[in-house]
Scaffold this active site. Sequence first.
Site, PDB file in Angstrom:
ATOM      1  N   HIS A   1     -20.046  25.055   9.990  1.00 20.19           N
ATOM      2  CA  HIS A   1     -19.336  25.407  11.232  1.00 20.19           C
ATOM      3  C   HIS A   1     -20.228  25.195  12.442  1.00 20.19           C
ATOM      4  O   HIS A   1     -21.268  25.832  12.583  1.00 20.19           O
ATOM      5  CB  HIS A   1     -18.896  26.870  11.178  1.00 20.19           C
ATOM      6  CG  HIS A   1     -17.914  27.231  12.243  1.00 20.19           C
ATOM      7  ND1 HIS A   1     -16.551  27.097  12.093  1.00 20.19           N
ATOM      8  CD2 HIS A   1     -18.094  27.714  13.499  1.00 20.19           C
ATOM      9  CE1 HIS A   1     -15.940  27.491  13.195  1.00 20.19           C
ATOM     10  NE2 HIS A   1     -16.854  27.860  14.066  1.00 20.19           N
TER      11      HIS A   1
ATOM     12  N   ASP B   1     -19.669  24.645  16.803  1.00 22.68           N
ATOM     13  CA  ASP B   1     -18.701  24.707  17.901  1.00 22.68           C
ATOM     14  C   ASP B   1     -19.044  23.786  19.066  1.00 22.68           C
ATOM     15  O   ASP B   1     -18.593  24.034  20.194  1.00 22.68           O
ATOM     16  CB  ASP B   1     -18.588  26.151  18.409  1.00 22.68           C
ATOM     17  CG  ASP B   1     -17.634  26.982  17.568  1.00 22.68           C
ATOM     18  OD1 ASP B   1     -16.447  26.627  17.499  1.00 22.68           O
ATOM     19  OD2 ASP B   1     -18.079  27.981  16.977  1.00 22.68           O
TER      20      ASP B   1
ATOM     21  N   GLU C   1     -10.160  26.114  13.328  1.00 29.08           N
ATOM     22  CA  GLU C   1     -10.591  27.511  13.241  1.00 29.08           C
ATOM     23  C   GLU C   1      -9.487  28.447  13.724  1.00 29.08           C
ATOM     24  O   GLU C   1      -9.463  28.868  14.874  1.00 29.08           O
ATOM     25  CB  GLU C   1     -11.869  27.736  14.057  1.00 29.08           C
ATOM     26  CG  GLU C   1     -12.462  29.114  13.814  1.00 29.08           C
ATOM     27  CD  GLU C   1     -13.725  29.386  14.609  1.00 29.08           C
ATOM     28  OE1 GLU C   1     -14.402  30.376  14.304  1.00 29.08           O
ATOM     29  OE2 GLU C   1     -14.026  28.605  15.531  1.00 29.08           O
TER      30      GLU C   1
ATOM     31  N   HIS D   1      -8.334  33.372  13.262  1.00 29.87           N
ATOM     32  CA  HIS D   1      -9.510  33.671  14.063  1.00 29.87           C
ATOM     33  C   HIS D   1      -9.472  35.191  14.235  1.00 29.87           C
ATOM     34  O   HIS D   1      -9.178  35.912  13.276  1.00 29.87           O
ATOM     35  CB  HIS D   1      -9.540  32.899  15.375  1.00 29.87           C
ATOM     36  CG  HIS D   1     -10.885  32.931  16.024  1.00 29.87           C
ATOM     37  ND1 HIS D   1     -11.140  33.671  17.159  1.00 29.87           N
ATOM     38  CD2 HIS D   1     -12.066  32.374  15.674  1.00 29.87           C
ATOM     39  CE1 HIS D   1     -12.414  33.536  17.489  1.00 29.87           C
ATOM     40  NE2 HIS D   1     -13.012  32.762  16.592  1.00 29.87           N
TER      41      HIS D   1
ATOM     42  N   HIS E   1     -13.334  35.153   9.034  1.00 28.34           N
ATOM     43  CA  HIS E   1     -12.457  35.800  10.024  1.00 28.34           C
ATOM     44  C   HIS E   1     -11.266  36.557   9.439  1.00 28.34           C
ATOM     45  O   HIS E   1     -10.555  37.215  10.198  1.00 28.34           O
ATOM     46  CB  HIS E   1     -11.929  34.795  11.068  1.00 28.34           C
ATOM     47  CG  HIS E   1     -12.931  34.373  12.091  1.00 28.34           C
ATOM     48  ND1 HIS E   1     -13.252  35.137  13.186  1.00 28.34           N
ATOM     49  CD2 HIS E   1     -13.694  33.255  12.187  1.00 28.34           C
ATOM     50  CE1 HIS E   1     -14.155  34.497  13.920  1.00 28.34           C
ATOM     51  NE2 HIS E   1     -14.453  33.365  13.328  1.00 28.34           N
TER      52      HIS E   1
ATOM     53  N   HIS F   1     -18.532  30.394   7.798  1.00 26.20           N
ATOM     54  CA  HIS F   1     -19.603  30.982   8.610  1.00 26.20           C
ATOM     55  C   HIS F   1     -19.499  32.505   8.539  1.00 26.20           C
ATOM     56  O   HIS F   1     -19.068  33.162   9.473  1.00 26.20           O
ATOM     57  CB  HIS F   1     -19.588  30.462  10.045  1.00 26.20           C
ATOM     58  CG  HIS F   1     -18.306  30.632  10.812  1.00 26.20           C
ATOM     59  ND1 HIS F   1     -17.096  30.171  10.365  1.00 26.20           N
ATOM     60  CD2 HIS F   1     -18.050  31.201  12.026  1.00 26.20           C
ATOM     61  CE1 HIS F   1     -16.153  30.461  11.244  1.00 26.20           C
ATOM     62  NE2 HIS F   1     -16.715  31.091  12.266  1.00 26.20           N
TER      63      HIS F   1
ATOM     64  N   ASP G   1     -22.991  28.373  12.784  1.00 23.78           N
ATOM     65  CA  ASP G   1     -22.177  28.822  13.927  1.00 23.78           C
ATOM     66  C   ASP G   1     -22.829  28.458  15.256  1.00 23.78           C
ATOM     67  O   ASP G   1     -22.613  29.123  16.282  1.00 23.78           O
ATOM     68  CB  ASP G   1     -21.914  30.325  13.855  1.00 23.78           C
ATOM     69  CG  ASP G   1     -20.607  30.748  14.524  1.00 23.78           C
ATOM     70  OD1 ASP G   1     -19.910  29.872  15.063  1.00 23.78           O
ATOM     71  OD2 ASP G   1     -20.293  31.947  14.503  1.00 23.78           O
TER      72      ASP G   1
END
Length: 415
Positions: free
Chosen positions: A39, A41, A144, A171, A217, A238, A307
């Site tokens: 993961h 971003d 995600e 999420h 999540h 993650h 992450d």
Amino acid sequence: MPGRSVLVLGLCLLLPCAGQHHREEAERIMATTPVIDGHNDLPWQLLKRFNNQLGLPEANLTLLKGTHTNIPKLRSGHVGGQFWSAYVPCSTQNKDAVRRTLEQIDVVHRMCELYPETFVCVVDSAGIQQAFRSNKVASLIGVEGGHSIDSSLGVLRTFYRLGVRYMTLTHSCNTPWVDNWLVDTGSEPPVHHGLSSFGKTVLEEMNRLGMIVDLAHVSVETMKVVLKLSKAPVIFSHSSAYSLCPHHRNVPDDVLNMVASTGSLVMVNFYNDYVTCGDTATLADVADHMDHVKKVAGAQSVGFGGDYDGVTRLPTGLEDVSTYPALVAELLARNWTEAEVKAALAENLIRVFKKVEEVKMTLQGTAARETPIAFEELEGTCRTSYGYLTNGASTARLLPAALLLALALLHSLLS
């Protein structure tokens, strides 16, 4: 004591210091088995900072500053595979989540097009291995949050056709079909107790498509339901170990046992809040989480899920994507074998991916799931009801009532 310092320095010159030796071993191992991270971003940063305009001089990924990720850092970190997150916030749910997610998928594809010497977009386990041989970063897409499909199986299938190979079921918000981790904090009520009936259909369709299910999540109840029902192993892209940091984004030991029994994978998160449950953490703290997952679920269940570029606080020693070799050196110092390190770096994820692909093959010929979510289960007011009956109730919900009416009429005719 100056004399002692000179003696230590002399010994390090004559014999490799343990730390230096482990670092050299890490670099050697990662030269042929680079890390696949679960993961990252960076696409979100490209949206926030540049509105996805990759042609801007300041968006040059070779020179990019102020992020955890750029091309030189990826090279220094021996990153050979990356799931780039197509993330849009929960605030887009029931609004423009699908459009926003498509734009994030697009920006990953454009990264591959603009930097073909570094990135290659791949869609299967064989593509990852080919990228390794070509010394490129195998670039995969993970959506995600289930809110991104707007409760549509057609959107899910379209995302798959566009290259999405995992979807995080939530999420930090419930969707009309699955509960998120905030349910476990008491700040949101449990709505589905895991998955609704439609949520189970989404899971079945992901198995049929060959899309990896990601349980980062989600609520603990959702974790358990999915691990019981999924025909293929799943990942936590993650997440860290709840026993070491009791944050509800982490994975409890009883779930780790289910991870082991299903051949699934926990890719350990580096975010301080999930590592120490505090503002500060160290590289050694992250290694503790990897040790714990290995102890409870086995070495086959551990991976890396940094992450990066999605968090604000990172451990000392793991400040950006160039630092993976330092973490590998720490694992070697803790007597992880070379085979265990290689498994955590890449082989565990490739094994899970291959199994997902095998399940897809066994389901070939199975028809796509077509029953839509009930209209009354959808949220938001800005919707049309095409395909549903005019009173807003779904065909799926009205069929039993129609059947009962027909039976009642038949009974009256026969009596």
